[in-house]
Design an enzyme around this catalytic site. Structure first.
Site, mmCIF file in Angstrom:
data_model
loop_
_atom_site.group_PDB
_atom_site.id
_atom_site.type_symbol
_atom_site.label_atom_id
_atom_site.label_comp_id
_atom_site.label_asym_id
_atom_site.label_seq_id
_atom_site.Cartn_x
_atom_site.Cartn_y
_atom_site.Cartn_z
ATOM 1 N N GLY A 80 81.047 45.224 41.980
ATOM 2 C CA GLY A 80 79.631 45.382 42.591
ATOM 3 C C GLY A 80 78.510 44.540 41.458
ATOM 4 O O GLY A 80 77.765 44.327 41.781
ATOM 5 N N PHE A 81 79.083 44.390 40.279
ATOM 6 C CA PHE A 81 78.269 43.874 39.302
ATOM 7 C C PHE A 81 78.171 42.148 39.564
ATOM 8 O O PHE A 81 77.140 41.341 39.671
ATOM 9 C CB PHE A 81 78.887 44.101 37.967
ATOM 10 C CG PHE A 81 77.736 43.518 36.908
ATOM 11 C CD1 PHE A 81 76.645 44.225 36.249
ATOM 12 C CD2 PHE A 81 77.892 42.107 36.541
ATOM 13 C CE1 PHE A 81 76.049 43.561 35.256
ATOM 14 C CE2 PHE A 81 77.196 41.519 35.261
ATOM 15 C CZ PHE A 81 76.183 42.455 34.821
ATOM 16 N N LYS A 115 82.102 39.219 32.507
ATOM 17 C CA LYS A 115 81.554 39.697 33.900
ATOM 18 C C LYS A 115 80.109 39.103 34.182
ATOM 19 O O LYS A 115 79.307 39.453 33.257
ATOM 20 C CB LYS A 115 81.275 41.415 33.582
ATOM 21 C CG LYS A 115 81.153 41.917 34.983
ATOM 22 C CD LYS A 115 81.428 43.420 34.930
ATOM 23 C CE LYS A 115 80.554 44.203 34.210
ATOM 24 N NZ LYS A 115 80.814 45.684 34.264
ATOM 25 N N PRO A 144 81.299 38.585 39.756
ATOM 26 C CA PRO A 144 82.691 37.978 39.456
ATOM 27 C C PRO A 144 83.192 38.228 38.150
ATOM 28 O O PRO A 144 82.215 38.280 37.124
ATOM 29 C CB PRO A 144 82.650 36.581 39.899
ATOM 30 C CG PRO A 144 80.969 36.234 39.728
ATOM 31 C CD PRO A 144 80.451 37.389 40.222
ATOM 32 N N VAL A 145 84.395 38.501 38.029
ATOM 33 C CA VAL A 145 84.900 38.454 36.546
ATOM 34 C C VAL A 145 85.858 37.464 36.242
ATOM 35 O O VAL A 145 86.701 37.177 37.032
ATOM 36 C CB VAL A 145 85.662 40.219 36.546
ATOM 37 C CG1 VAL A 145 86.033 40.264 35.126
ATOM 38 C CG2 VAL A 145 84.511 41.041 36.804
ATOM 39 N N ASP A 157 80.437 57.222 37.141
ATOM 40 C CA ASP A 157 81.290 56.540 38.087
ATOM 41 C C ASP A 157 82.910 56.084 37.726
ATOM 42 O O ASP A 157 83.321 55.020 37.877
ATOM 43 C CB ASP A 157 80.765 54.885 38.117
ATOM 44 C CG ASP A 157 81.158 54.130 39.287
ATOM 45 O OD1 ASP A 157 81.701 54.738 40.402
ATOM 46 O OD2 ASP A 157 81.147 53.099 39.495
ATOM 47 N N LEU A 202 89.238 36.778 37.638
ATOM 48 C CA LEU A 202 90.076 38.130 37.536
ATOM 49 C C LEU A 202 89.865 38.863 38.760
ATOM 50 O O LEU A 202 90.815 39.806 39.236
ATOM 51 C CB LEU A 202 89.737 38.743 36.508
ATOM 52 C CG LEU A 202 90.433 38.133 35.061
ATOM 53 C CD1 LEU A 202 90.014 38.884 33.807
ATOM 54 C CD2 LEU A 202 92.030 37.873 35.071
#
Length: 743
Positions: free
Chosen positions: A459-460, A477, A462-463, A574, A455
């Protein structure tokens, strides 16, 4: 006894490696298609292009044989594809399909289809009703919406296509997908869990010695999951599911891919056979071997079970379970059982005149030559030592990974933020109010993290979109090893979300912790994020003023809950358009709590040296001094509402801020109020900003008086008199706050 082998079956699809498909057995007259009113008798062929080979792969009336040559295949006037005999219907193959111009064809793929010729659409196909063979492009699996289940069922024996004792299906076992062979409903053999583009006990499908390279794939769709395989250009192999439950290559291929030893006995599991409790008289190593032999014990006796529905696998099971029996065979017609009892001593008949039978052989009593024993004494200990070393190393590796996972879970459980919350592991153990899913389960749900399911990336990491076996859609996530965020954010989000539940907050369903892999599983948001609509010239036209106002209110309600009504006060830190997700009804849900902080109820402000977030949405006191509070979120909320310049408001031109995509269907008075509230939220001084309670009151009460808006914080200086209108100045933390412009 009349044998089923003498009955007439309509072999609607007989497939060959040369891509030749025919109907029935004889070759007198051939046709290429059928329309309503056409008939196909036992002496005719329905064929595709190519050269024939005599191999039957699909039978229309496998359990309703015709006893003579009177059978006809036809499409009647109501659109029913059926087989008749003597004017009576034997079986309806396809339901009534009164749409357009019907035509039945046999495709080169081996698929027998009924089509609407006018619309060139397929209304029914034999690929959806497999018998004992799997062809390239066919599916083995299930669809939850249509209730379609693609399962192979063995023939009763090599002569009779009636349903046999074994089925082959794709099933979810221990959170992963496996191929499962069942004998009369009981699990008999499993392929091992799908991983690395294959099944462990079917690895030779793609080995270097296999010129076909079937290339099996596991496909997870919206409504189900299935396995299928490809074939190289110029060849047309197939899988055949034998009458004794083995998976064998068909067509040009004749390799055995599963059940090499012909039967599963219950004591072995290294080839996929399922371990079971052995009968009291059987032991490891006992097995049946086909031999031309006679018994030397004169007291032996034989029993005949005259049952046309019993297959070879049923005979083996009957003989294995009863300790009095030592051998078995089927009749010449491959049905029924002949079973011998006695002490089991036999003599092989070298002439081959004795009846062939499956004789019980015990590894303990088998005679071996001394030379063989010498090699065994030397080689077996070495092999065992190597195998034990391999097992020990593998277990050590698994133990290290398991200890890592358990240590991480212990850290989560030890967190102060987990008071009065529960994480729940998939196996039912209490570990907190969320599920911990296995890595294999997530692999299957995301189709091995395929690019089609990706998707986006933040920053974390890939989703991905995923789908659970019951059809539930989720978002996965995955923590990237190169991510600027990491374990702290992962733990923070997992811990925090267990304590907050609100309709305007995205819900975390669970997580996956596997070695270095860390993943969060969320509910799936069909309409992606708010920025997907706001900053696209075309898509923003889809969001009218009322929907925009509803989104603003929903975000405000979510923040109010975090700041005031949740069990712990939460500062998001955030908040931005990309962290507001939209469900199928465009309802907003605040997401991404990796940078959030939990306050005690009596805390109002905190200071940190680690300034995190997105500068364009960041309150000045947080960016420059590290000070944050609920008013930091209020500032971000104001930016989210506005995305505009101060000068237009100051000059009384606020209506110029209206998105042209809104047209004339905008409530001007309400728009001005929203802009006013947004400007109040982005005041430079935190004390000048309203609380979320005040914001909701101002948005919902048109008669409520609102204070005038001061200059918003578009520069980093703390003294307005000394400030100028420059776009950017440096802060004490070497950060910058940039003037926000509408996008």
């Amino acid at each position: 006894m009349n044998s089923l082998a003498n009955y007439i079956f309509f072999l609607i699809l007989t497939l060959f490696c040369s891509r030749k498909c025919v109907i029935n057995l004889s070759c007198v007259a051939a046709i290429t298609s059928m329309k309503p009113g056409d008939e196909l008798n036992h002496s005719q062929l329905l064929e595709s292009e190519g050269d024939p080979r005599d191999k039957k792969l699909w039978v229309a009336n496998r359990n309703t044989p015709i006893l003579n040559n009177s059978g006809l295949l036809t499409i009647d006037s109501t659109g029913i594809l059926k087989i008749t005999s003597g004017g009576k219907t034997v079986v309806n193959i396809a339901p009534p399909l009164l749409t357009g111009s019907l035509i039945a064809r046999l495709e080169d793929s081996g698929n027998f289809v009924l089509q609407d010729e006018t619309r060139n659409s397929t209304l029914w196909q034999s690929f959806d009703h497999p018998t004992d063979s799997l062809l390239p492009g066919m599916k083995l699996g299930y669809n939850l919406t249509t209730k379609q289940n693609w399962t192979l069922t063995s023939w009763l024996n090599i002569y009779t296509p009636a349903s046999g004792a074994f089925t082959l299906s794709l099933e979810s076992v221990q959170d992963a997908f496996q191929l499962v062979i069942r004998r009369r409903g009981g699990v008999y053999w499993t392929s091992g869990s799908w991983r690395n583009q294959g099944f462990p006990f079917l690895a030779n499908l793609n080995d270097s010695f296999n010129r076909y390279h079937y290339n099996p794939s596991l496909v997870s769709e919206k409504d189900g999951v299935f396995v299928q395989f490809d074939a190289p250009e110029g060849s047309f192999p197939s899988f055949e599911f034998s009458s004794y439950g083995a998976i064998i290559g068909g067509g040009e291929d004749s390799r055995i891919y599963a059940l090499y030893n012909e039967f599963c006995y219950g004591y072995e599991s290294d080839d996929g056979c399922v371990s079971t409790q052995l009968p009291k008289c059987r032991k490891d190593g006992d097995k049946f071997m086909e031999k031309s032999a006679y018994f030397t014990d004169r007291s032996y006796s034989s029993y005949y079970y005259d049952n046309a529905s019993i297959s070879l696998g049923d005979c083996m099971h009957k003989c294995w379970e009863d300790c009095n029996y030592v051998a078995f065979a089927t009749s010449s017609a491959e049905t029924g059982c002949i079973i011998w009892s006695g002490n089991g001593e036999f003599q092989v008949d070298e002439s081959g005149n004795a009846v062939k039978k499956y004789v019980l052989v015990s590894s303990k009593s088998s005679k071996r030559k001394q030379k063989t024993w010498t090699w065994i004494v030397i080689v077996i200990p070495l092999l065992i030592s190597g195998f034990i070393f391999y097992i020990i190393m593998k277990r050590c590796k698994l133990q290290v990974e398991k200890e890592k996972e358990e240590e991480y879970i212990r850290e989560l459980k030890a967190s102060d933020s987990f008071n009065n919350t529960n994480l729940r592991e998939e196996d039912g153990r209490e570990v907190h109010n969320l599920k911990i899913y296995s890595f294999g389960f997530i692999l299957a749900a995301t189709n091995n993290f395929s690019s089609e399911n990706k998707l986006g990336e933040g920053g974390f990491g890939p989703v991905y979109k995923g789908k659970f076996p019951e059809g539930r859609e989720v978002t996965v996530k995955r923590l990237s090893r190169t991510s600027g965020q990491g374990l702290v954010e992962f733990k923070n989000e997992l811990v925090l979300i267990a304590k907050v539940q609100h309709t305007n907050l995205v819900r975390v369903i669970g997580c996956c912790i596997h070695g270095d892999e860390k993943m969060l599983i969320y509910e799936y948001m069909r309409n992606k994020s708010l920025d997907f609509f706001l900053f696209d010239p075309e898509r923003k036209k889809l969001v009218d003023w009322q929907k925009r106002f509803d989104i603003i209110e929903g975000i405000a309600q979510g923040l109010l809950y975090l700041h005031k009504y949740s069990r712990t006060r939460v500062i998001h830190r955030d908040l931005k358009a990309s962290n507001v997700l939209l469900d199928e009804n465009m309802n907003p849900k605040i997401a991404d709590f990796g940078l959030a902080r939990i306050f005690k109820q009596n805390e109002t402000e905190a200071v940190t040296r680690r300034v995190v977030g997105t500068y364009g949405y960041m309150a000045p006191e947080f960016a420059m001094e590290g000070a944050f509070s609920i008013k930091s979120d209020v500032f971000s909320f104001g930016v989210l509402m506005l995305e505009i310049a101060w000068e237009l408001w100051k000059e009384g031109c606020a209506l110029e801020l209206k998105d042209p995509a809104l047209g004339d269907v905008c409530d001007t008075k309400l728009l001005l109020r929203v802009i006013h509230v947004g400007l109040l939220c982005v005041q430079e001084g935190a004390a000048d900003r309203p609380t979320m309670s005040d914001i909701i009151s101002m948005l919902g009460n048109e008669s409520m008086a609102m204070p005038p808006a001061k200059q918003p914080a578009f520069f980093t200086g703390r003294n307005e008199a000394e400030s100028n209108s420059s776009a950017e100045q440096c802060s004490v933390n070497d950060l910058s706050i940039t003037v926000l412009e509408a996008r």
